[in-house]
Design an enzyme around this catalytic site. Structure first.
Site, PDB file in Angstrom:
ATOM      1  N   LEU A 122      11.249 -20.766  -4.383  1.00 28.52           N
ATOM      2  CA  LEU A 122      10.298 -19.858  -3.731  1.00 28.52           C
ATOM      3  C   LEU A 122       9.023 -19.805  -4.565  1.00 28.52           C
ATOM      4  O   LEU A 122       9.096 -19.753  -5.794  1.00 28.52           O
ATOM      5  CB  LEU A 122      10.906 -18.453  -3.630  1.00 28.52           C
ATOM      6  CG  LEU A 122      10.049 -17.388  -2.948  1.00 28.52           C
ATOM      7  CD1 LEU A 122      10.933 -16.463  -2.109  1.00 28.52           C
ATOM      8  CD2 LEU A 122       9.281 -16.540  -3.932  1.00 28.52           C
ATOM      9  N   ASP A 173       0.831  -1.202   0.000  1.00 34.30           N
ATOM     10  CA  ASP A 173       0.000   0.000   0.000  1.00 34.30           C
ATOM     11  C   ASP A 173       0.872   1.261   0.000  1.00 34.30           C
ATOM     12  O   ASP A 173       1.951   1.264   0.581  1.00 34.30           O
ATOM     13  CB  ASP A 173      -0.911  -0.025   1.244  1.00 34.30           C
ATOM     14  CG  ASP A 173      -2.088   0.926   1.109  1.00 34.30           C
ATOM     15  OD1 ASP A 173      -2.291   1.490   0.025  1.00 34.30           O
ATOM     16  OD2 ASP A 173      -2.806   1.102   2.112  1.00 34.30           O
ATOM     17  N   HIS A 197       2.926   3.185  -9.053  1.00 32.50           N
ATOM     18  CA  HIS A 197       2.782   1.746  -9.301  1.00 32.50           C
ATOM     19  C   HIS A 197       4.041   1.183  -9.962  1.00 32.50           C
ATOM     20  O   HIS A 197       4.462   0.074  -9.671  1.00 32.50           O
ATOM     21  CB  HIS A 197       1.552   1.479 -10.171  1.00 32.50           C
ATOM     22  CG  HIS A 197       0.259   1.857  -9.503  1.00 32.50           C
ATOM     23  ND1 HIS A 197      -0.007   1.554  -8.181  1.00 32.50           N
ATOM     24  CD2 HIS A 197      -0.845   2.509  -9.963  1.00 32.50           C
ATOM     25  CE1 HIS A 197      -1.217   2.011  -7.861  1.00 32.50           C
ATOM     26  NE2 HIS A 197      -1.736   2.598  -8.918  1.00 32.50           N
TER      27      HIS A 197
HETATM   28  C1  FPP Z   1      -1.678   0.204  -3.449  1.00 32.95           C
HETATM   29  O1  FPP Z   1      -1.274   1.540  -3.511  1.00 32.95           O
HETATM   30  C2  FPP Z   1      -1.143  -0.589  -4.531  1.00 32.95           C
HETATM   31  C3  FPP Z   1      -1.877  -1.193  -5.514  1.00 32.95           C
HETATM   32  C4  FPP Z   1      -3.330  -1.105  -5.591  1.00 32.95           C
HETATM   33  C5  FPP Z   1      -1.266  -1.964  -6.595  1.00 32.95           C
HETATM   34  C6  FPP Z   1      -0.037  -2.788  -6.295  1.00 32.95           C
HETATM   35  C7  FPP Z   1       0.604  -3.046  -7.575  1.00 32.95           C
HETATM   36  C8  FPP Z   1       1.928  -3.013  -7.812  1.00 32.95           C
HETATM   37  C9  FPP Z   1       2.961  -2.802  -6.779  1.00 32.95           C
HETATM   38  C10 FPP Z   1       2.361  -3.148  -9.233  1.00 32.95           C
HETATM   39  C11 FPP Z   1       2.954  -4.370  -9.714  1.00 32.95           C
HETATM   40  C12 FPP Z   1       2.668  -5.662  -9.030  1.00 32.95           C
HETATM   41  C13 FPP Z   1       3.311  -6.802  -9.348  1.00 32.95           C
HETATM   42  C14 FPP Z   1       3.008  -8.079  -8.638  1.00 32.95           C
HETATM   43  C15 FPP Z   1       4.324  -6.833 -10.404  1.00 32.95           C
HETATM   44  P1  FPP Z   1      -2.397   2.654  -3.616  1.00 32.95           P
HETATM   45  O2  FPP Z   1      -2.522   3.017  -5.054  1.00 32.95           O
HETATM   46  O3  FPP Z   1      -3.650   2.208  -2.955  1.00 32.95           O
HETATM   47  O4  FPP Z   1      -1.710   3.813  -2.820  1.00 32.95           O
HETATM   48  P2  FPP Z   1      -2.426   4.954  -1.965  1.00 32.95           P
HETATM   49  O5  FPP Z   1      -3.186   4.274  -0.863  1.00 32.95           O
HETATM   50  O6  FPP Z   1      -1.271   5.759  -1.460  1.00 32.95           O
HETATM   51  O7  FPP Z   1      -3.297   5.706  -2.912  1.00 32.95           O
END
Ligand code: FPP
Length: 244
Positions: free
Chosen positions: A141, A30, A47
């Protein structure tokens, strides 16, 4: 494998060649959006940086002999985000897989998907299935990626799949075997980054006995040192638990 009698189902004590590290770690990644906002960048930049954090964390998990790393990459609630962001996330996932596939294979990573990822459309689904197939012979893993995953939906699906069985046949083991995570070791440690203190519908059944760790670090800033620190905290808690 540990032969010790334990008072809770966690398999972490006495495993990993006698070490006290977790076998199965899950992460709610997050804070990508906030990381980008702090820099005046679009959310997709957060992201993208988050995908780099995935690479570092995976490497750290392998080095620390973690057997399973489960990442919450896309929740069933994430469809509510703007179409452009959903499309960016899907694109990033496909790109990451393509770019990292050889490296993942070389590092002995097996890939498993949980959640209803078929909703992502035939093109991405085909790439995901191909990646799972290509990495299926590996065993160092297991990387579990949760895509269009929601724990309540997983529990409902499990209940439906067991519904025809006699009540006596439905016990905790049968229920666990009906979940997306069937066959994986018990979840030992669940980490959430960015300071939020919620499970957000992630691994509700599996987290029953897990250590929960909420860290203030925004996901794109999470790295090998952060992972090692999380394992240190886990070990300290295990020692306290074992000393009772
Ligand atoms: C949360 O941050 C994150 C996500 C919803 C997406 C997670 C995805 C990745 C890290 C990209 C790639 C993944 C892989 C497995 C290659 P948020 O957008 O909710 O952040 P915020 O709460 O600060 O708005």
């Amino acid at each position: 494998m540990s032969s010790a009698v334990e008072t809770r189902p966690s398999t972490s004590l006495g495993t990993n060649g006698g070490g006290d590290g977790p076998r199965h770690v899950a992460i709610i990644m997050d804070g990508n959006g906030r990381w980008a906002a702090q820099r005046g960048l679009p959310r997709v930049a957060g992201h993208r940086a988050g995908a780099e954090a995935v690479r570092k964390t995976l490497r750290a998990a392998a080095e620390h002999q973690v057997e399973v790393l489960t990442l919450y990459a896309f929740s069933s609630e994430n469809w509510r985000r703007p179409e452009e962001e959903v499309s960016d996330l899907k694109g990033l996932l496909g790109y990451y897989l393509e770019r990292e596939l050889d490296a993942l294979d070389k590092e002995g990573v097996r890939l498993r998907l949980i959640g209803d990822y078929r909703a992502f459309g035939p093109e991405l689904v085909a790439r995901l299935d191909k990646a799972v197939e290509r990495l299926s012979g590996n065993s160092r893993l297991t990387l579990v990626v949760a895509l269009n995953y929601g724990a309540r939906a997983e529990l409902v699906a499990a209940a439906k799949s067991l519904a025809g069985q006699p009540a006596e046949a439905i016990d905790e083991a049968a229920f666990a075997a009906a979940l997306d995570t069937a066959g994986l070791p018990e979840l030992d440690l669940l980490i959430r980054t960015s300071g939020e203190v919620r499970l957000s519908n992630f691994l509700l059944w599996q987290a029953a006995y897990a250590e929960l760790l909420f860290v203030p670090t925004l996901w794109p800033d999470f790295d090998e040192a952060c992972f090692a620190a999380a394992l240190g905290e886990f070990s300290a808690r295990q020692r306290r638990f074992g000393g009772r």
